[in-house]
Write a protein that holds these residues in place. Sequence first.
Motif, PDB file in Angstrom:
ATOM      1  N   GLN A 231       0.808  -1.214   0.000  1.00  0.00           N
ATOM      2  CA  GLN A 231       0.000   0.000   0.000  1.00  0.00           C
ATOM      3  C   GLN A 231       0.844   1.268   0.000  1.00  0.00           C
ATOM      4  OE1 GLN A 231      -3.689  -0.130   2.442  1.00  0.00           O
ATOM      5  NE2 GLN A 231      -2.844  -2.028   3.280  1.00  0.00           N
ATOM      6  N   LEU A 232       2.066   1.168   0.518  1.00  0.00           N
ATOM      7  CA  LEU A 232       2.970   2.323   0.572  1.00  0.00           C
ATOM      8  C   LEU A 232       4.317   1.921  -0.038  1.00  0.00           C
ATOM      9  CD1 LEU A 232       2.233   3.436   4.271  1.00  0.00           C
ATOM     10  CD2 LEU A 232       1.317   4.485   2.190  1.00  0.00           C
ATOM     11  N   PRO A 233       4.375   1.809  -1.351  1.00  0.00           N
ATOM     12  CA  PRO A 233       5.582   1.270  -2.005  1.00  0.00           C
ATOM     13  C   PRO A 233       6.844   2.105  -1.829  1.00  0.00           C
ATOM     14  CG  PRO A 233       4.023   2.114  -3.627  1.00  0.00           C
ATOM     15  CD  PRO A 233       3.306   2.109  -2.320  1.00  0.00           C
ATOM     16  N   GLN A 234       6.713   3.374  -1.441  1.00  0.00           N
ATOM     17  CA  GLN A 234       7.886   4.232  -1.247  1.00  0.00           C
ATOM     18  C   GLN A 234       8.336   4.289   0.213  1.00  0.00           C
ATOM     19  OE1 GLN A 234       9.412   5.336  -3.988  1.00  0.00           O
ATOM     20  NE2 GLN A 234       7.753   4.275  -5.055  1.00  0.00           N
ATOM     21  N   ALA A 235       7.567   3.682   1.099  1.00  0.00           N
ATOM     22  CA  ALA A 235       7.880   3.766   2.529  1.00  0.00           C
ATOM     23  C   ALA A 235       9.078   2.885   2.876  1.00  0.00           C
ATOM     24  CB  ALA A 235       6.672   3.350   3.354  1.00  0.00           C
ATOM     25  N   GLU A 236       9.754   3.263   3.941  1.00  0.00           N
ATOM     26  CA  GLU A 236      10.887   2.482   4.442  1.00  0.00           C
ATOM     27  C   GLU A 236      10.666   2.174   5.925  1.00  0.00           C
ATOM     28  OE1 GLU A 236      14.212   4.717   1.586  1.00  0.00           O
ATOM     29  OE2 GLU A 236      14.335   4.870   3.787  1.00  0.00           O
ATOM     30  N   LEU A 237      11.217   1.062   6.345  1.00  0.00           N
ATOM     31  CA  LEU A 237      11.215   0.711   7.769  1.00  0.00           C
ATOM     32  C   LEU A 237      12.659   0.707   8.242  1.00  0.00           C
ATOM     33  CD1 LEU A 237      10.090  -0.275  10.442  1.00  0.00           C
ATOM     34  CD2 LEU A 237       9.996  -2.599   9.508  1.00  0.00           C
ATOM     35  N   HIS A 238      12.983   1.608   9.164  1.00  0.00           N
ATOM     36  CA  HIS A 238      14.333   1.726   9.713  1.00  0.00           C
ATOM     37  C   HIS A 238      14.361   1.007  11.066  1.00  0.00           C
ATOM     38  CE1 HIS A 238      14.999   5.676   7.253  1.00  0.00           C
ATOM     39  NE2 HIS A 238      14.641   4.643   6.507  1.00  0.00           N
ATOM     40  N   ILE A 239      15.175  -0.033  11.154  1.00  0.00           N
ATOM     41  CA  ILE A 239      15.211  -0.869  12.364  1.00  0.00           C
ATOM     42  C   ILE A 239      16.517  -0.623  13.104  1.00  0.00           C
ATOM     43  CG2 ILE A 239      15.154  -3.224  13.257  1.00  0.00           C
ATOM     44  CD1 ILE A 239      13.480  -3.982  10.834  1.00  0.00           C
ATOM     45  N   TYR A 240      16.390  -0.110  14.315  1.00  0.00           N
ATOM     46  CA  TYR A 240      17.539   0.209  15.150  1.00  0.00           C
ATOM     47  C   TYR A 240      17.566  -0.700  16.378  1.00  0.00           C
ATOM     48  CZ  TYR A 240      18.027   4.585  12.518  1.00  0.00           C
ATOM     49  OH  TYR A 240      18.207   5.523  11.535  1.00  0.00           O
ATOM     50  N   GLY A 241      18.769  -0.913  16.895  1.00  0.00           N
ATOM     51  CA  GLY A 241      18.894  -1.684  18.127  1.00  0.00           C
ATOM     52  C   GLY A 241      20.345  -2.007  18.417  1.00  0.00           C
ATOM     53  N   ALA A 242      20.639  -2.125  19.691  1.00  0.00           N
ATOM     54  CA  ALA A 242      22.003  -2.475  20.104  1.00  0.00           C
ATOM     55  C   ALA A 242      22.267  -3.952  19.858  1.00  0.00           C
ATOM     56  CB  ALA A 242      22.183  -2.148  21.587  1.00  0.00           C
ATOM     57  N   TYR A 243      23.527  -4.258  19.564  1.00  0.00           N
ATOM     58  CA  TYR A 243      24.026  -5.617  19.422  1.00  0.00           C
ATOM     59  C   TYR A 243      23.286  -6.442  18.356  1.00  0.00           C
ATOM     60  CZ  TYR A 243      25.935  -4.161  23.906  1.00  0.00           C
ATOM     61  OH  TYR A 243      26.560  -3.454  24.898  1.00  0.00           O
ATOM     62  N   PRO A 244      23.196  -5.926  17.118  1.00  0.00           N
ATOM     63  CA  PRO A 244      22.555  -6.721  16.059  1.00  0.00           C
ATOM     64  C   PRO A 244      23.437  -7.915  15.668  1.00  0.00           C
ATOM     65  CG  PRO A 244      23.506  -4.720  15.141  1.00  0.00           C
ATOM     66  CD  PRO A 244      23.641  -4.612  16.631  1.00  0.00           C
ATOM     67  N   PRO A 245      22.927  -9.136  15.705  1.00  0.00           N
ATOM     68  CA  PRO A 245      23.710 -10.310  15.305  1.00  0.00           C
ATOM     69  C   PRO A 245      23.722 -10.438  13.779  1.00  0.00           C
ATOM     70  CG  PRO A 245      21.522 -10.993  15.954  1.00  0.00           C
ATOM     71  CD  PRO A 245      21.582  -9.500  16.179  1.00  0.00           C
ATOM     72  N   ALA A 329      -0.802  -4.327   9.859  1.00  0.00           N
ATOM     73  CA  ALA A 329      -0.430  -3.610   8.640  1.00  0.00           C
ATOM     74  C   ALA A 329      -1.430  -2.503   8.324  1.00  0.00           C
ATOM     75  CB  ALA A 329      -0.329  -4.597   7.476  1.00  0.00           C
ATOM     76  N   GLU A 330      -2.709  -2.806   8.451  1.00  0.00           N
ATOM     77  CA  GLU A 330      -3.740  -1.796   8.183  1.00  0.00           C
ATOM     78  C   GLU A 330      -3.635  -0.634   9.163  1.00  0.00           C
ATOM     79  OE1 GLU A 330      -5.900  -1.379   5.782  1.00  0.00           O
ATOM     80  OE2 GLU A 330      -5.186  -3.174   4.739  1.00  0.00           O
ATOM     81  N   ALA A 331      -3.361  -0.948  10.407  1.00  0.00           N
ATOM     82  CA  ALA A 331      -3.206   0.107  11.413  1.00  0.00           C
ATOM     83  C   ALA A 331      -2.023   1.008  11.068  1.00  0.00           C
ATOM     84  CB  ALA A 331      -3.016  -0.517  12.788  1.00  0.00           C
ATOM     85  N   ALA A 332      -0.919   0.401  10.642  1.00  0.00           N
ATOM     86  CA  ALA A 332       0.273   1.177  10.287  1.00  0.00           C
ATOM     87  C   ALA A 332      -0.007   2.117   9.124  1.00  0.00           C
ATOM     88  CB  ALA A 332       1.418   0.227   9.951  1.00  0.00           C
ATOM     89  N   VAL A 333      -0.655   1.603   8.097  1.00  0.00           N
ATOM     90  CA  VAL A 333      -0.964   2.414   6.916  1.00  0.00           C
ATOM     91  C   VAL A 333      -1.935   3.540   7.268  1.00  0.00           C
ATOM     92  CG1 VAL A 333      -2.045   2.379   4.634  1.00  0.00           C
ATOM     93  CG2 VAL A 333      -0.474   0.539   5.307  1.00  0.00           C
TER      94      VAL A 333
END
Length: 418
Positions: A231-245, A329-333
């Motif tokens: 539904q949002l083809p241009q959107a990005e999800l940026h995932i942050y966090g300490a100690y990514p394996p 997903a619907e809630a996010a959009v």
Amino acid sequence: MSATTPLLIIVGYVWPEPKSSAAGYRMLSLIQLFLAKNWRVIFASAAELSPHRFALAELGVAEHCISLNDSSFDNWIAEQAPQAVMFDRFMLEEQFGWRVEQACPDAMRILDMEDCHALRDARHQCFKSGNPVNAQALNSELALREVAAIYRCDLTLVISEFEMQLLQQHYAVPASQLCYCPFLMDNTSLSNVPDFNQRQHFVAIGNFRHAPNWQSVLWLQQSIWPLIRKQLPQAELHIYGAYPPPKATALHNAKQGFLIKGWADDAVSVLQQARVCLAPLAFGAGLKGKLLDAMRCGTPSVTTDIGAEGMLLDNQWAGIIANDDIALAEAAVTLYQHVDLWQLAQKHGFDTVQSKFSLKQHEQRIWHELIQTLQQIEMHRQRNFTGLMLRHHAYRSTKFMGQWIETKTRLAALSNQT
């Protein structure tokens, strides 16, 4: 500082990392609570000195490295003669509680649960088996250990109203043994945050070493994010966090807008730049620091019932609660696209922080419960017969096990020398 200044010794599971985890932020706020009341604080831990740890010396807090199963701790803490000792999670009470009671019998023993480990583990196990959480799952060996530690301590700090209720109703812990102590925000909501049109993309944030956070990333990657991108083809999800394996960084997919960013130097800045925070938590316990930070930053969030647990104000959420792939997903959009709904959610988040997590609201009550327990320590302990009984039996087993390990280690060292 006067020699009569009261002393708190904190036996830490890890060195506080307020930028890596909610647990680190919470520990720092507890330290500051005691410092504000003119107590001295020493933080002691057997953990390795981590690169992201907070510089406690800047607050005037002394650091002391200790060892597990080593009687040197007994001599050291007896010399310090603290008025109170705080155990950071129940496992530290198991390791050091009997030593503290033996070396400093008059010191008040405080347990900071961080969250209810028994509840988090029960939910995790039931998630893996596909079964609902029931009494049998809640009555695990972990629960027996954790609740026993609560009884052995003089007062236990509980972070969530839900867990206060669980401990009293399911585990029958007396209210006199518990103190509700949520996140304590000094500067509550941030001012001059970016508005709807100044923000873009989605954000998810959380320490990768924490199992609920890792499962949340997998859920996003496998099911929820593909539905959002349709539904949002241009959107990005940026995932942050300490100690990514490596298994986390391997999920990075720029083509799909699924970006594993890793460590965030400034979580507030990251959250302020995003339009919506995603936290689909399938299991867990306690309060979610990332969702509180999102509220402070004016960033509405989409989460589950477990994510919002203990954080609702007037039974409302600062965003949308959903519990399955499509609904999440619907809630996010919906939040991402509708400015009016987004602004209402933002305002409710500010109200929630101010009403539920303000330091001014809780400080006097928490301090009163701590000092009242300290001043009536002997009477308090005599009323806690279950605690007396557990210390009589349990400390003997943990004491002898600790002494056996220490002796075994010493003999092994002598053997290696010869």
